[in-house]
Enzyme design. Sequence first.
Site, PDB file in Angstrom:
ATOM      1  N   ILE A 247       0.897  -1.158   0.000  1.00 55.24           N
ATOM      2  CA  ILE A 247       0.000   0.000   0.000  1.00 55.24           C
ATOM      3  C   ILE A 247       0.931   1.202   0.000  1.00 55.24           C
ATOM      4  CG2 ILE A 247      -1.766   1.285   1.255  1.00 55.24           C
ATOM      5  CD1 ILE A 247      -2.753  -1.324   2.407  1.00 55.24           C
ATOM      6  N   PRO A 248       1.070   1.893  -1.124  1.00 51.35           N
ATOM      7  CA  PRO A 248       2.204   2.815  -1.333  1.00 51.35           C
ATOM      8  C   PRO A 248       2.071   4.169  -0.654  1.00 51.35           C
ATOM      9  CG  PRO A 248       0.829   2.779  -3.277  1.00 51.35           C
ATOM     10  CD  PRO A 248       0.236   1.761  -2.332  1.00 51.35           C
ATOM     11  N   CYS A 249       2.107   4.171   0.673  1.00 52.32           N
ATOM     12  CA  CYS A 249       2.047   5.445   1.393  1.00 52.32           C
ATOM     13  C   CYS A 249       3.288   6.293   1.124  1.00 52.32           C
ATOM     14  CB  CYS A 249       1.880   5.206   2.887  1.00 52.32           C
ATOM     15  SG  CYS A 249       3.120   4.135   3.639  1.00 52.32           S
ATOM     16  N   HIS A 250       4.357   5.666   0.614  1.00 50.60           N
ATOM     17  CA  HIS A 250       5.566   6.435   0.290  1.00 50.60           C
ATOM     18  C   HIS A 250       5.341   7.389  -0.877  1.00 50.60           C
ATOM     19  CE1 HIS A 250       5.677   2.796  -2.241  1.00 50.60           C
ATOM     20  NE2 HIS A 250       6.232   3.592  -3.146  1.00 50.60           N
ATOM     21  N   ARG A 251       4.280   7.204  -1.650  1.00 48.42           N
ATOM     22  CA  ARG A 251       4.015   8.062  -2.803  1.00 48.42           C
ATOM     23  C   ARG A 251       3.238   9.315  -2.452  1.00 48.42           C
ATOM     24  NH1 ARG A 251       2.162   2.932  -6.475  1.00 48.42           N
ATOM     25  NH2 ARG A 251       4.201   1.888  -6.512  1.00 48.42           N
TER      26      ARG A 251
END
Length: 286
Positions: A247-251
């Site tokens: 789940i790409p919270c880094h984006r």
Amino acid sequence: MFAEHSEDYGRIEAAIHYLEQNFQDQPSLAEIATHVGLSEYHFQRLFSRWAGTSPKRFLQFLTIQHAKKLLVASQSILDTTFEAGLSSPSRLHDLFVTHEAITPGEFKQKGAGLTIQYGFHDSPFGECLIALTERGICGLQFVMDGDRAATLAELKVSWPQARFVADGAAARPFLNPIFNLSEAGERPSLPLYLKGTNFQIQVWRALLKIPAGTAVSYGSVAHMIGNPKASRAVGTATSNNPIGYLIPCHRVIRRAGGLGHYRWGSSRKKAILGWEATRFHTTQTN
């Protein structure tokens, strides 16, 4: 002007106090509006503007918080239903599924009867812990400062009654699908088992729609979920993401260009964004 605002606030304060004292009676919008001397239409607009949520949703919040306390105190689901002022267990079920993304029974059990297999694995961005249930991946956390014990302890806090089984082989087949994306940025569909509030689930689902190689602002995510004023709450939900990278919270970054918080360290966030930018050549900030 100030007198008018003061009067409005007084009505909101009275309405909130009324709801806190009477939520077990599940008062109608008409009853609350009458209590503060307004029509239903004007009260609905005033309350939503001042409190940031509708009277109905605020009542639901009070109800579910009380129900959670009762369940933690070992009340049965049936007793909790009626003490919370609801007419049937199905209403309690719907309330929990809507706001907590789990059933009352699952909340009460806190993972009891659930087996979670976990293992530590190398990834392109450092060692990580991957946790699985029969319903899907329930956790992916990067190990900070080589402290495996702290990483596992953090996972266990979310599932205090679950049975944890160390099994590195169970997650190994997921490593390639998770971390080795195709050049098109596509990943095979992987089952996820998420536990969070309804708002958190909304945010995490929105994050899954952000393409690899793209960075968006917290405000953009708030617009994606149809709640443009919720940038701060989006930031909180993003920081509580239990399944890192997948789940790409880094984006998600700050609108002003700053990286923003990342629970596994800003250096790792930079590394992941840099890797994606190089691989997909499409990085853009909204």
